[in-house]
Design a protein around this motif. Structure first.
Motif, PDB file in Angstrom:
ATOM      1  N   THR A  56      11.624   5.910 -16.458  1.00 33.67           N
ATOM      2  CA  THR A  56      11.973   6.680 -15.812  1.00 33.67           C
ATOM      3  C   THR A  56      11.489   7.931 -15.547  1.00 33.67           C
ATOM      4  O   THR A  56      11.633   8.689 -16.202  1.00 33.67           O
ATOM      5  CB  THR A  56      12.985   5.897 -14.986  1.00 33.67           C
ATOM      6  N   LEU A  57      10.910   7.985 -14.032  1.00 35.73           N
ATOM      7  CA  LEU A  57      11.019   9.293 -13.704  1.00 35.73           C
ATOM      8  C   LEU A  57      11.483   9.679 -13.222  1.00 35.73           C
ATOM      9  O   LEU A  57      12.459   9.454 -12.246  1.00 35.73           O
ATOM     10  CB  LEU A  57       9.280   9.243 -12.749  1.00 35.73           C
ATOM     11  N   ILE A  58      12.143  11.671 -12.900  1.00 33.37           N
ATOM     12  CA  ILE A  58      13.709  11.597 -12.723  1.00 33.37           C
ATOM     13  C   ILE A  58      13.205  12.783 -11.611  1.00 33.37           C
ATOM     14  O   ILE A  58      12.277  13.840 -12.750  1.00 33.37           O
ATOM     15  CB  ILE A  58      14.362  11.891 -12.865  1.00 33.37           C
ATOM     16  N   LEU A  59      13.518  13.179 -11.118  1.00 33.56           N
ATOM     17  CA  LEU A  59      13.425  14.579  -9.625  1.00 33.56           C
ATOM     18  C   LEU A  59      14.495  15.399  -9.663  1.00 33.56           C
ATOM     19  O   LEU A  59      15.304  14.623  -9.764  1.00 33.56           O
ATOM     20  CB  LEU A  59      12.736  14.680  -8.353  1.00 33.56           C
ATOM     21  N   TYR A  60      14.515  16.386 -10.030  1.00 33.93           N
ATOM     22  CA  TYR A  60      15.930  17.395  -9.688  1.00 33.93           C
ATOM     23  C   TYR A  60      15.859  18.729  -8.928  1.00 33.93           C
ATOM     24  O   TYR A  60      14.443  19.488  -9.754  1.00 33.93           O
ATOM     25  CB  TYR A  60      16.884  17.532 -11.025  1.00 33.93           C
ATOM     26  N   ASP A  61      16.675  18.941  -8.063  1.00 32.80           N
ATOM     27  CA  ASP A  61      16.122  20.419  -7.089  1.00 32.80           C
ATOM     28  C   ASP A  61      17.257  21.347  -7.635  1.00 32.80           C
ATOM     29  O   ASP A  61      17.638  20.919  -8.982  1.00 32.80           O
ATOM     30  CB  ASP A  61      16.524  20.180  -5.450  1.00 32.80           C
ATOM     31  N   LEU A  62      17.415  22.410  -7.491  1.00 34.72           N
ATOM     32  CA  LEU A  62      17.295  23.530  -8.642  1.00 34.72           C
ATOM     33  C   LEU A  62      19.001  23.480  -8.253  1.00 34.72           C
ATOM     34  O   LEU A  62      19.208  25.000  -8.540  1.00 34.72           O
ATOM     35  CB  LEU A  62      16.971  25.011  -7.814  1.00 34.72           C
ATOM     36  N   GLN A  63      19.843  22.843  -7.737  1.00 39.55           N
ATOM     37  CA  GLN A  63      20.854  22.878  -7.569  1.00 39.55           C
ATOM     38  C   GLN A  63      21.697  21.452  -9.193  1.00 39.55           C
ATOM     39  O   GLN A  63      22.818  21.384  -9.069  1.00 39.55           O
ATOM     40  CB  GLN A  63      21.849  22.271  -6.158  1.00 39.55           C
ATOM     41  N   GLY A  64      19.999  20.762  -9.162  1.00 40.55           N
ATOM     42  CA  GLY A  64      20.798  20.062 -10.895  1.00 40.55           C
ATOM     43  C   GLY A  64      21.219  18.452  -9.936  1.00 40.55           C
ATOM     44  O   GLY A  64      21.481  17.721 -10.260  1.00 40.55           O
ATOM     45  N   ARG A  65      20.691  18.175  -8.909  1.00 40.91           N
ATOM     46  CA  ARG A  65      21.000  17.300  -8.216  1.00 40.91           C
ATOM     47  C   ARG A  65      19.211  16.208  -8.236  1.00 40.91           C
ATOM     48  O   ARG A  65      19.225  16.545  -7.591  1.00 40.91           O
ATOM     49  CB  ARG A  65      21.644  16.903  -6.356  1.00 40.91           C
ATOM     50  N   LYS A  66      19.630  14.630  -8.019  1.00 38.12           N
ATOM     51  CA  LYS A  66      18.612  14.103  -8.620  1.00 38.12           C
ATOM     52  C   LYS A  66      17.930  13.872  -6.965  1.00 38.12           C
ATOM     53  O   LYS A  66      18.831  12.890  -6.151  1.00 38.12           O
ATOM     54  CB  LYS A  66      19.522  12.289  -8.533  1.00 38.12           C
ATOM     55  N   VAL A  67      17.022  13.370  -6.237  1.00 38.26           N
ATOM     56  CA  VAL A  67      16.661  13.684  -5.162  1.00 38.26           C
ATOM     57  C   VAL A  67      15.550  12.464  -5.300  1.00 38.26           C
ATOM     58  O   VAL A  67      15.272  11.899  -4.771  1.00 38.26           O
ATOM     59  CB  VAL A  67      15.890  14.541  -5.134  1.00 38.26           C
ATOM     60  N   PHE A  68      14.595  11.968  -6.703  1.00 35.68           N
ATOM     61  CA  PHE A  68      13.640  11.107  -6.427  1.00 35.68           C
ATOM     62  C   PHE A  68      13.844  10.632  -8.134  1.00 35.68           C
ATOM     63  O   PHE A  68      13.984  11.244  -9.351  1.00 35.68           O
ATOM     64  CB  PHE A  68      11.980  11.295  -6.075  1.00 35.68           C
TER      65      PHE A  68
ATOM     66  N   ILE B 218      11.016  23.838  -5.007  1.00 34.48           N
ATOM     67  CA  ILE B 218      10.065  23.936  -6.567  1.00 34.48           C
ATOM     68  C   ILE B 218      11.887  22.515  -6.948  1.00 34.48           C
ATOM     69  O   ILE B 218      12.105  22.715  -6.767  1.00 34.48           O
ATOM     70  CB  ILE B 218      10.932  24.701  -6.732  1.00 34.48           C
ATOM     71  N   TYR B 219      11.349  21.806  -8.016  1.00 35.73           N
ATOM     72  CA  TYR B 219      11.441  20.364  -8.469  1.00 35.73           C
ATOM     73  C   TYR B 219      11.634  20.277  -9.977  1.00 35.73           C
ATOM     74  O   TYR B 219      10.927  21.244 -10.837  1.00 35.73           O
ATOM     75  CB  TYR B 219      11.498  19.522  -8.016  1.00 35.73           C
ATOM     76  N   ILE B 220      12.688  20.018 -10.854  1.00 35.57           N
ATOM     77  CA  ILE B 220      12.510  19.911 -12.592  1.00 35.57           C
ATOM     78  C   ILE B 220      11.890  18.536 -12.435  1.00 35.57           C
ATOM     79  O   ILE B 220      12.893  17.813 -11.881  1.00 35.57           O
ATOM     80  CB  ILE B 220      13.674  19.896 -12.770  1.00 35.57           C
ATOM     81  N   LEU B 221      11.060  17.761 -13.177  1.00 42.80           N
ATOM     82  CA  LEU B 221      10.961  16.457 -13.228  1.00 42.80           C
ATOM     83  C   LEU B 221      10.400  16.239 -15.266  1.00 42.80           C
ATOM     84  O   LEU B 221      10.766  17.137 -16.264  1.00 42.80           O
ATOM     85  CB  LEU B 221       9.160  16.559 -13.534  1.00 42.80           C
ATOM     86  N   THR B 222      11.704  15.390 -15.430  1.00 40.98           N
ATOM     87  CA  THR B 222      11.903  14.690 -16.723  1.00 40.98           C
ATOM     88  C   THR B 222      11.679  13.272 -16.268  1.00 40.98           C
ATOM     89  O   THR B 222      11.550  12.876 -15.694  1.00 40.98           O
ATOM     90  CB  THR B 222      13.241  15.414 -17.000  1.00 40.98           C
ATOM     91  N   THR B 223      11.902  13.166 -17.661  1.00 36.42           N
ATOM     92  CA  THR B 223      12.099  11.369 -17.831  1.00 36.42           C
ATOM     93  C   THR B 223      13.182  10.486 -18.951  1.00 36.42           C
ATOM     94  O   THR B 223      13.609  11.049 -19.531  1.00 36.42           O
ATOM     95  CB  THR B 223      10.579  10.647 -18.900  1.00 36.42           C
ATOM     96  N   SER B 224      13.008   9.628 -17.946  1.00 34.11           N
ATOM     97  CA  SER B 224      14.825   8.838 -18.965  1.00 34.11           C
ATOM     98  C   SER B 224      14.171   7.515 -19.232  1.00 34.11           C
ATOM     99  O   SER B 224      13.041   6.732 -18.833  1.00 34.11           O
ATOM    100  CB  SER B 224      15.810   8.662 -18.529  1.00 34.11           C
ATOM    101  N   PRO B 225      14.510   6.686 -20.578  1.00 36.63           N
ATOM    102  CA  PRO B 225      14.791   7.239 -21.842  1.00 36.63           C
ATOM    103  C   PRO B 225      14.989   8.404 -22.596  1.00 36.63           C
ATOM    104  O   PRO B 225      15.019   8.980 -23.437  1.00 36.63           O
ATOM    105  CB  PRO B 225      15.668   6.279 -22.597  1.00 36.63           C
TER     106      PRO B 225
END
Length: 326
Positions: free
Chosen positions: A276-288, A307-314
């Motif tokens: 899964t691809l996950i985007l967080y905003d700079l307040q740490g909220r999952k937005v996508f 500006i967002y932070i992209l990460t993946t899971s698992p």
């Protein structure tokens, strides 16, 4: 501390439920007995080393709920404590409780007490997902400067992080540089402002490709031994840069970045089914959140510019800043 009091923090454990720990270094006793799991403590001694008070940060129940206070800093009449935690803990050392529970992205907190050990406020550093704090300091404006590490899904530090938050815990800038590149590493152990808001860091490093530029450039230093000590100064015009751990190893890449309505994530790593691809905003909220398909673009047309932070899971294929601009 301004009044020359001594503040000590750490954690303690015991071998049995009848054991206790004496926090008074003098002839008196300040016994703390068996409580749930290994608690963190904050100890205040007077200028001559005599006992004043001790406070505990407790897990909510036995097993898997714990905190580590890694750094303590005093400014005026407040104590700033930076730490990390797992499970559910109580951040109020007084009679009242203030329970917080860690998520899969939230590992760190800043806790503020007054100099008598009473709870003032807390922030769970949701603006810094996957961040594990090691040290904290503040300046006259109330900004908070942290050093620590980015934590991977396997709870290992993958980047050495320096970041600044304002007194509302909003990220001002963020710098993450890879600490493991084959045998290369960098670990910031302490950090401080001067009166002009220049930044000083001290720590250890090893290897031949250690980067000390906390902006977008490079300042490569070679260690002369297995592990060397470093001392660095940075000006007050830091803007920061986040360097993806896996992108540094050239196994994953985002393009285009900045992007508008879509982007691609290409990787040479083996992808676990249902990644899964996950985007967080700079307040740490999952937005996508979206299932990852290496052959298809990722549609982010519904996400506002920012500006967002992209990460993946698992599996953590990448953790990188991504800019959406329209």
């Amino acid at each position: 501390a301004d009044d020359n009091s001594i503040y000590i923090t750490g954690d303690y454990s015991w071998s049995g439920s009848n054991d206790s720990v004496d926090f008074d270094p003098g002839p008196g006793q300040a016994l703390m007995g068996y409580v749930y799991y290994d608690p963190s403590f904050i100890l205040k001694l007077n200028t001559n080393g005599t006992f004043n008070w001790v406070k505990l940060i407790l897990g909510n129940s036995a097993g898997g709920n714990y905190s580590y206070i890694n750094s303590i800093h005093r400014r005026n009449d407040q104590l700033y404590l930076a730490g990390s935690y797992d499970g559910t803990i109580d951040l109020n050392p007084g009679a009242a409780s203030d329970l917080v529970t860690a998520t899969d992205t939230n590992f760190s907190f800043v806790l503020v007490l007054d100099t008598t050990g009473n709870f003032v406020w807390k922030n769970m550093l949701n603006a810094l997902p996957f961040f594990g704090s090691r040290t904290i300091t503040t300046n006259a404006a109330g900004n908070m400067l942290f050093s620590g590490g980015t934590i991977s899904s396997s709870s290992n530090y993958t980047s050495d992080v320096i970041c600044e938050l304002n007194n509302a815990a909003t990220v001002q800038w963020y710098s993450a540089k890879t600490i493991f590149y084959n045998s290369d590493s960098r670990e910031t152990m302490n950090i401080e402002y001067d009166n002009f808001n220049n930044i000083y860091t001290v720590g250890e490093f090893c290897g031949t490709k250690t980067d000390f530029d906390i902006n977008a450039g490079f300042q490569i230093v070679h260690s002369s031994t297995l592990s060397d000590i470093y001392y660095a100064k940075y000006g007050n015009n830091v803007v920061g840069i986040e360097e993806g751990f896996y992108q540094t190893h050239q196994t994953s890449i985002i393009y285009p970045n900045p992007c508008s309505d879509y982007f691609y994530l290409k990787t040479k790593s083996q992808v676990t089914p249902n990644t899964t691809l996950i985007l967080y905003d700079l307040q740490g909220r999952k937005v996508f959140q979206s299932e990852y398909n290496i052959e298809h673009p990722v549609d982010i047309s519904s996400i506002p510019s920012g500006i967002y932070i992209l990460t993946t899971s698992p599996d953590l294929l990448i953790r990188q800043k991504i800019i959406i601009s329209r």
